[in-house]
Write a protein that holds these residues in place. Structure first.
Motif, PDB file in Angstrom:
ATOM      1  N   ALA A 284     -21.588   8.031  23.304  1.00  0.00           N
ATOM      2  CA  ALA A 284     -22.229   6.714  23.385  1.00  0.00           C
ATOM      3  C   ALA A 284     -22.607   6.335  24.815  1.00  0.00           C
ATOM      4  CB  ALA A 284     -21.302   5.661  22.802  1.00  0.00           C
ATOM      5  N   SER A 285     -22.500   7.293  25.731  1.00  0.00           N
ATOM      6  CA  SER A 285     -22.639   6.956  27.152  1.00  0.00           C
ATOM      7  C   SER A 285     -24.064   7.139  27.674  1.00  0.00           C
ATOM      8  CB  SER A 285     -21.664   7.809  27.982  1.00  0.00           C
ATOM      9  OG  SER A 285     -20.337   7.506  27.632  1.00  0.00           O
ATOM     10  N   THR A 286     -24.916   6.190  27.330  1.00  0.00           N
ATOM     11  CA  THR A 286     -26.216   6.067  27.996  1.00  0.00           C
ATOM     12  C   THR A 286     -26.415   4.593  28.331  1.00  0.00           C
ATOM     13  OG1 THR A 286     -27.448   5.682  25.934  1.00  0.00           O
ATOM     14  CG2 THR A 286     -27.250   7.988  26.682  1.00  0.00           C
ATOM     15  N   ASN A 287     -27.267   4.351  29.295  1.00  0.00           N
ATOM     16  CA  ASN A 287     -27.529   2.960  29.673  1.00  0.00           C
ATOM     17  C   ASN A 287     -28.055   2.156  28.488  1.00  0.00           C
ATOM     18  OD1 ASN A 287     -26.783   3.376  32.351  1.00  0.00           O
ATOM     19  ND2 ASN A 287     -28.826   4.110  32.931  1.00  0.00           N
ATOM     20  N   GLU A 288     -28.952   2.799  27.708  1.00  0.00           N
ATOM     21  CA  GLU A 288     -29.550   2.096  26.578  1.00  0.00           C
ATOM     22  C   GLU A 288     -28.506   1.709  25.538  1.00  0.00           C
ATOM     23  OE1 GLU A 288     -32.732   4.727  28.357  1.00  0.00           O
ATOM     24  OE2 GLU A 288     -30.613   4.916  27.857  1.00  0.00           O
ATOM     25  N   ALA A 289     -27.611   2.662  25.205  1.00  0.00           N
ATOM     26  CA  ALA A 289     -26.592   2.386  24.185  1.00  0.00           C
ATOM     27  C   ALA A 289     -25.643   1.287  24.644  1.00  0.00           C
ATOM     28  CB  ALA A 289     -25.812   3.653  23.858  1.00  0.00           C
ATOM     29  N   GLN A 290     -25.217   1.355  25.905  1.00  0.00           N
ATOM     30  CA  GLN A 290     -24.293   0.341  26.420  1.00  0.00           C
ATOM     31  C   GLN A 290     -24.938  -1.044  26.405  1.00  0.00           C
ATOM     32  OE1 GLN A 290     -21.071   1.258  26.982  1.00  0.00           O
ATOM     33  NE2 GLN A 290     -21.904   3.145  26.180  1.00  0.00           N
ATOM     34  N   GLU A 291     -26.216  -1.093  26.747  1.00  0.00           N
ATOM     35  CA  GLU A 291     -26.950  -2.360  26.726  1.00  0.00           C
ATOM     36  C   GLU A 291     -27.085  -2.877  25.294  1.00  0.00           C
ATOM     37  OE1 GLU A 291     -29.404  -5.162  29.147  1.00  0.00           O
ATOM     38  OE2 GLU A 291     -27.842  -3.708  29.550  1.00  0.00           O
ATOM     39  N   ASN A 292     -27.436  -1.979  24.362  1.00  0.00           N
ATOM     40  CA  ASN A 292     -27.635  -2.374  22.967  1.00  0.00           C
ATOM     41  C   ASN A 292     -26.384  -2.994  22.368  1.00  0.00           C
ATOM     42  OD1 ASN A 292     -30.265  -1.491  22.912  1.00  0.00           O
ATOM     43  ND2 ASN A 292     -29.809   0.485  21.979  1.00  0.00           N
ATOM     44  N   VAL A 293     -25.240  -2.304  22.532  1.00  0.00           N
ATOM     45  CA  VAL A 293     -24.015  -2.811  21.891  1.00  0.00           C
ATOM     46  C   VAL A 293     -23.536  -4.090  22.554  1.00  0.00           C
ATOM     47  CG1 VAL A 293     -23.319  -0.554  21.006  1.00  0.00           C
ATOM     48  CG2 VAL A 293     -22.491  -1.296  23.258  1.00  0.00           C
ATOM     49  N   ALA A 294     -23.754  -4.238  23.849  1.00  0.00           N
ATOM     50  CA  ALA A 294     -23.344  -5.468  24.548  1.00  0.00           C
ATOM     51  C   ALA A 294     -24.154  -6.664  24.050  1.00  0.00           C
ATOM     52  CB  ALA A 294     -23.518  -5.296  26.052  1.00  0.00           C
ATOM     53  N   LEU A 295     -25.467  -6.481  23.936  1.00  0.00           N
ATOM     54  CA  LEU A 295     -26.318  -7.573  23.455  1.00  0.00           C
ATOM     55  C   LEU A 295     -26.000  -7.923  22.014  1.00  0.00           C
ATOM     56  CD1 LEU A 295     -29.787  -6.585  25.004  1.00  0.00           C
ATOM     57  CD2 LEU A 295     -27.997  -8.029  25.956  1.00  0.00           C
ATOM     58  N   GLN A 296     -25.760  -6.881  21.195  1.00  0.00           N
ATOM     59  CA  GLN A 296     -25.455  -7.123  19.778  1.00  0.00           C
ATOM     60  C   GLN A 296     -24.171  -7.908  19.598  1.00  0.00           C
ATOM     61  OE1 GLN A 296     -25.544  -3.655  17.223  1.00  0.00           O
ATOM     62  NE2 GLN A 296     -27.444  -2.942  18.122  1.00  0.00           N
ATOM     63  N   VAL A 297     -23.126  -7.515  20.334  1.00  0.00           N
ATOM     64  CA  VAL A 297     -21.840  -8.195  20.134  1.00  0.00           C
ATOM     65  C   VAL A 297     -21.903  -9.635  20.631  1.00  0.00           C
ATOM     66  CG1 VAL A 297     -20.555  -7.674  22.283  1.00  0.00           C
ATOM     67  CG2 VAL A 297     -19.366  -7.724  20.082  1.00  0.00           C
ATOM     68  N   ALA A 298     -22.643  -9.880  21.694  1.00  0.00           N
ATOM     69  CA  ALA A 298     -22.790 -11.249  22.198  1.00  0.00           C
ATOM     70  C   ALA A 298     -23.522 -12.124  21.188  1.00  0.00           C
ATOM     71  CB  ALA A 298     -23.523 -11.250  23.539  1.00  0.00           C
ATOM     72  N   GLU A 299     -24.577 -11.590  20.603  1.00  0.00           N
ATOM     73  CA  GLU A 299     -25.347 -12.363  19.619  1.00  0.00           C
ATOM     74  C   GLU A 299     -24.501 -12.656  18.376  1.00  0.00           C
ATOM     75  OE1 GLU A 299     -28.843 -10.065  18.964  1.00  0.00           O
ATOM     76  OE2 GLU A 299     -29.824 -10.728  20.813  1.00  0.00           O
ATOM     77  N   GLN A 300     -23.768 -11.639  17.918  1.00  0.00           N
ATOM     78  CA  GLN A 300     -22.945 -11.814  16.721  1.00  0.00           C
ATOM     79  C   GLN A 300     -21.842 -12.852  16.935  1.00  0.00           C
ATOM     80  OE1 GLN A 300     -23.442  -7.127  15.396  1.00  0.00           O
ATOM     81  NE2 GLN A 300     -21.404  -7.973  15.576  1.00  0.00           N
ATOM     82  N   MET A 301     -21.156 -12.754  18.080  1.00  0.00           N
ATOM     83  CA  MET A 301     -20.058 -13.689  18.352  1.00  0.00           C
ATOM     84  C   MET A 301     -20.574 -15.110  18.536  1.00  0.00           C
ATOM     85  SD  MET A 301     -17.634 -11.449  20.906  1.00  0.00           S
ATOM     86  CE  MET A 301     -16.409 -12.756  21.085  1.00  0.00           C
TER      87      MET A 301
END
Length: 528
Positions: A284-301
């Protein structure tokens, strides 16, 4: 008062901004998660906790989290969260199950290329001042057979990339329908055929009791000589000791692993072999993946804390707070009916039909259907949750159908689950009584009345005198204590069913003894 969220791991600054834009009071302390004492001291102030893998949300942390309403994991794995403890306190646990998919799939393809052309060893040799052109004789990928074990979200992306590389792609996945396989352009095969035919084998399945050591010494012996194996899914899918022996003998030409049984893997039986490539869980270690999951979890929470919406929850379906009290017992019923059917399903799954009768037909059946589908899939796919289950089913081409009827014949509400496999159809019906407990009221058209228990034995048999005594004696001799015993039959001397609730798990050898009884057609230990 604005809800307060603590981010205790390193997450993209863009996620912090999302919380602020949604009116959430956010504290960003990316190193706090590493200090359990400090985290426990402050967690009581917060409504939400956003984490990656460094923070361990243990039962002690959760006990101190007196105001916590949601834990959001930026990524798919929630091994670092005590989910039962969170559930007991009414804390929603969310993840981002699909944010890393492309990145992980690309890593598997990269590992396959590296194996085929011995890139790490060739690079080390060349940079050491050697010029060993004849030493590194690789193999082409074009026209080779790629065997994909597990063709879900990530596996299907790998299969698609393999087809683009002009490989012949074959897949083993009990939940992959023939129609979906044809649509993807892959050939669905059984495991033994995949082992016998594949030049490259890549694993993309969760780690469950059924998939642990799916590539065992016995399985590896069935592979083609010269096979190359890639594991970017979970440590434990491959017997590492057996694989090392197969590498040493030359039967397996090479292996590329991103995951290991014990992590961090500072030492491993595979390390040091010239034909092994190892990376430190970089899937899971790419800049894109890290950005995607961070944005998703913030929106969900933020959606949950501000609006009450629940998305990608591990321990709760997508329902509103107003619906929860009325729906809760039916969610439990749907999930357990699904689990009952899922534990009995051994062949490829084609379709799931859920029929709602009576008052339950007017409820939020989407959440109930998600619960039922999760129950069906979870025995094989342990990381499926009530929200991701419909998407997981769609990926595998499993048709989901809902039917609503205004009235139930004998009950205020009833849910009937029908499973269609490649070989047969199976149905189970349940209801919720006034005590709020889910019950089974019909199996395959046979009326029965049984509560769910933690450990149960399901037996189908012919209705003949002496059978019940033989079954009871078999269990008694094995030291299995019967809690409840429920029977049903089609007609005298016809097909019959027994559901036995027992104290504690039933050992496999006891199940085999039950199967050996003359009247028994099928016996299966079930857990709920």
């Amino acid at each position: 008062m604005a809800p307060k969220v603590l981010i205790s791991d390193k997450i993209s600054p863009a996620a912090v901004q999302i919380f602020k834009d949604r009116g959430v009071d956010v504290t960003y302390e990316p190193d706090l998660g590493k200090d359990k004492e400090k985290l426990a001291a402050v967690i009581g102030q917060y409504d939400g906790l956003a984490i990656r893998s460094a923070t361990k949300a243990t039962d002690k942390i959760i006990a101190a989290a007196t105001n916590l309403k949601v834990i959001g994991r930026a990524g798919i794995g929630v091994d670092n969260v005590d989910i039962p403890a969170a559930t007991a306190k009414g804390i929603i646990v969310m993840n981002t199950p699909f944010g890393n998919s492309i990145t992980t799939a690309e890593h598997a393809i990269a590992m396959m290329f590296a194996l085929a052309r011995e890139l790490p060893a060739a690079d080390a040799s060349t940079q050491a001042g050697k010029w060993e052109k004849n030493r590194f004789m690789g193999v082409e990928i074009t026209a080779k057979t790629l065997g994909v074990i597990g063709c879900g979200n990530i596996g299907s992306i790998v299969a698609e990339r393999g087809i683009g590389l002009k490989m012949k792609v074959i897949a083993f996945d009990p939940f992959l329908s023939p129609e979906r396989a044809r649509e993807m352009g892959v050939e669905k095969v059984e495991l033994d055929e995949l082992l016998a035919r594949a030049d490259f084998i890549t694993l993309h399945t969760p780690l469950t009791d059924k998939t642990k050591n799916i590539l065992s010494a016995e399985s590896l012996a069935k592979t083609k000589k010269g096979v190359r194996i890639i594991n970017c899914a979970r440590g434990g899918l491959v017997d590492e000791v057996a694989l090392r022996a197969a590498l040493d003998s030359g039967h397996v030409a090479g292996a590329a692993f991103d995951v290991f049984v014990t992590e961090p893997a500072t030492e491993n039986v595979l390390f040091g072999h010239p034909n092994v490539i190892a990376t430190p869980h970089l899937g899971a270690s790419t800049n894109e993946a890290q950005e995607n999951v961070a944005l998703q979890v913030a929106e969900q929470m933020a959606d949950y804390l501000v609006r009450g919406a629940i998305t990608n929850a591990i321990n709760f379906p997508s329902i509103s707070a107003e619906e929860a009290p009325r729906l809760k017992p039916f969610v439990e019923l749907a999930e357990k009916l699904g689990s009952f059917a899922g534990q009995l399903t051994e062949t490829g799954l084609k379709g799931i039909r859920i029929e709602y009768e009576g008052a339950v037909a007017d409820m939020n059946t989407r959440a109930l259907t998600s619960a039922a589908v999760a129950g069906v899939l979870r025995p094989m796919l342990s990381d499926v949750n009530m929200v991701s289950a419909p998407a997981v089913a769609r990926e595998r081409g499993i048709a989901i159908e809902e039917v609503r009827r205004e009235a139930s014949a004998n009950y205020e509400s009833a849910i009937k689950l029908v499973i269609q496999t490649e070989k047969q159809s199976r149905s189970v019906t349940g209801t919720v009584f006034a005590d709020g407990k889910p019950r089974i009221i019909e199996i395959k058209g046979i009326s029965i009345d049984a509560e769910f228990g933690a450990s149960m034995l399901y037996v189908t048999n012919t209705d003949q005198p002496g059978y019940i005594g033989a079954l009871g004696s078999t269990l008694g001799q094995a030291g299995v204590n019967i809690a409840t015993f429920n029977l049903g039959r089609t007609s005298p001397g016809g097909d019959a069913i027994a559901i036995v609730q027992v104290d504690g798990p039933i050992a496999n050898d006891v199940v085999e003894k039950v199967k050996a009884l003359p009247q028994v057609k099928q016996a299966k230990a079930l857990t709920f």
